[in-house]
Design a protein around this motif. Structure first.
Motif, short mmCIF file in Angstrom:
data_model
loop_
_atom_site.label_atom_id
_atom_site.label_comp_id
_atom_site.label_asym_id
_atom_site.label_seq_id
_atom_site.Cartn_x
_atom_site.Cartn_y
_atom_site.Cartn_z
N GLU A 198 1.25 -1.17 -0.13
CA GLU A 198 -0.67 0.04 0.00
C GLU A 198 0.81 1.08 -0.16
N ARG A 217 1.55 4.93 0.67
CA ARG A 217 0.91 6.30 1.74
C ARG A 217 1.35 7.64 1.25
N ARG A 218 1.00 8.29 1.76
CA ARG A 218 1.56 9.88 1.74
C ARG A 218 3.05 9.76 1.91
#
Length: 105
Positions: free
Chosen positions: A40, A42-43
């Motif tokens: 995943e 993310r930021r």
């Protein structure tokens, strides 16, 4: 918010939304499980490896998370019934789980 409740053996904190504690998850043996490993983003471009689809009790889930973090030499956490490891560790996690008898998707 949690409430204090006594069970005869002193005080313990129980979540206000929990009616009873009989909803404990029973751990399945590793051979009967099919673990899902995914990535995943993310930021700020950070990636996290997710180990999901585990049927384990909370203590067993925390122990497996700790073992994976130590094996990978990285940080991570157990959140929402899944293990999150910092970085792209899919290959290492998959190899370790297969070596230790877990089924991997």
């Amino acid at each position: 918010m949690s409430k204090k409740r006594t069970g005869g053996e002193g005080w313990s904190l129980v979540s206000a939304g929990v009616a009873d504690l009989s909803g404990e998850v029973i751990s399945l043996p590793p051979q009967e499980q099919r673990v899902r490993i995914s990535l995943e983003k993310r930021r700020k471009g950070k990636v996290v490896t997710l180990v999901d689809n585990l049927v384990l009790s909370e203590p067993d889930l925390r122990d497996l998370g700790k073992s994976l973090k130590v094996m990978c030499g990285t940080g991570g956490t157990v959140r929402d019934r899944r293990i999150e490891l910092q970085g792209d560790r899919r290959g290492q996690v998959s190899a370790w789980l297969l070596e230790n008898g877990w089924g991997v998707r």
